[in-house]
Design a protein around this motif. Structure first.
Motif, PDB file in Angstrom:
ATOM      1  N   ASP A   1      -3.298   2.731  -2.892  1.00 27.25           N
ATOM      2  CA  ASP A   1      -4.831   3.350  -2.441  1.00 27.25           C
ATOM      3  C   ASP A   1      -6.053   2.773  -3.463  1.00 27.25           C
ATOM      4  O   ASP A   1      -7.637   2.732  -3.398  1.00 27.25           O
TER       5      ASP A   1
ATOM      6  N   VAL B   1     -13.045   1.982   1.238  1.00 27.75           N
ATOM      7  CA  VAL B   1     -13.176   3.349   1.944  1.00 27.75           C
ATOM      8  C   VAL B   1     -13.894   3.837   1.508  1.00 27.75           C
ATOM      9  O   VAL B   1     -15.032   4.848   2.388  1.00 27.75           O
TER      10      VAL B   1
ATOM     11  N   TYR C   1      -8.695   2.466   8.906  1.00 26.63           N
ATOM     12  CA  TYR C   1      -7.754   2.289   7.351  1.00 26.63           C
ATOM     13  C   TYR C   1      -7.129   0.893   8.103  1.00 26.63           C
ATOM     14  O   TYR C   1      -7.037  -0.046   6.909  1.00 26.63           O
TER      15      TYR C   1
END
Length: 252
Positions: A106, A113, A119
């Motif tokens: 992440d 993002v 994704y």
């Protein structure tokens, strides 16, 4: 036109107590060509990190120009800066700046993002970088579960994932052991060999010896530079050490 041009860059701070004026950068002038690997060296307080932060748009210059591929970064409006930095600049911090509540995966994908990418596209970009940096088996771990060297490699992956025009690194080996330092410097050399432009601030003679040019800064001014040319890394190490010794003596 050079890839990166710094023209008469000046940065003045005012202290909170007493409002005293401190000039951190004094009419800095230099250029960086595309594909160069440049290190900036100087004692603590010399202005080198201020210079890097100003180029990274983390700080605004008081005067002067910062031209990246002809675009004047110093004149950009606040609403443009975050997007431009995310899309064109990669920044590697000494203390990693990873989010402890995010996995390494992440953390690495965060710039994408924020850019609104899908994704699967993010995964497709991340996996090859993670494999190259040998952290693909650590992607589900959190920063507090991995070593300093692994954190730094994740931070480098985050800086690389947007395929930036310029990588800026502030003391990237400062918190690493010797093995992790060697691995990171080897990777920087490899991506530079593939055409990535790097600008690195460092105290480390060893780290600087991997660069192709060294800029020496003192009291907010660049006053000497050294090109690697045909020197070996060992010869470059010795030349940097000698130069630092001469500059220190000259400053006394």
């Amino acid at each position: 036109m050079s890839f990166l041009e710094i023209k008469e860059l000046k940065k003045v701070y005012f202290t909170r107590v007493g409002g005293n004026q401190v000039t951190a950068l004094k009419n800095i002038d230099f250029t960086v060509e595309e594909g160069e690997y440049t290190a900036i060296m100087g004692e603590s307080g010399s202005g080198k990190t201020t210079l890097l932060n100003t180029i990274a748009l983390l700080d605004q210059p008081t005067e002067g120009k910062i031209l990246l591929k002809g675009k004047d970064l110093a004149s950009m409006k606040d609403k443009e800066i975050a997007s431009f930095r995310r899309n064109h600049l990669g920044y590697v911090f000494q203390d990693f700046n990873l989010l402890d509540t995010f996995t390494l995966e992440d953390n690495i994908m965060l710039p994408l993002v924020l850019a609104g990418e899908e994704y699967q596209n993010m995964r497709n970009k991340m996996i090859p970088i993670a494999e190259t940096l040998s952290i693909d088996h650590l992607l589900e771990k959190y920063p507090y579960e991995v070593s300093g060297g692994e954190k730094q490699r994740a931070a480098v992956a985050r800086a690389m994932i947007t395929n930036p025009d310029l990588i800026l690194a502030d003391e990237p080996t400062g918190a690493l052991d010797s093995h992790s330092t060697d691995e990171l410097l080897k990777y920087f050399s490899e991506i530079n060999d593939k055409g990535q432009t790097l600008l690195m601030v460092t105290h480390s003679v060893k780290a600087a010896s991997f660069a192709k040019r060294i800029l020496f800064i003192q009291d907010g001014k660049i006053f000497h530079q050294l090109y690697k040319g045909e020197r070996t890394q060992k010869e470059m190490y010795e030349e940097i050490s000698h130069t630092l010794t001469m500059l220190t003596k000259g400053a006394k």
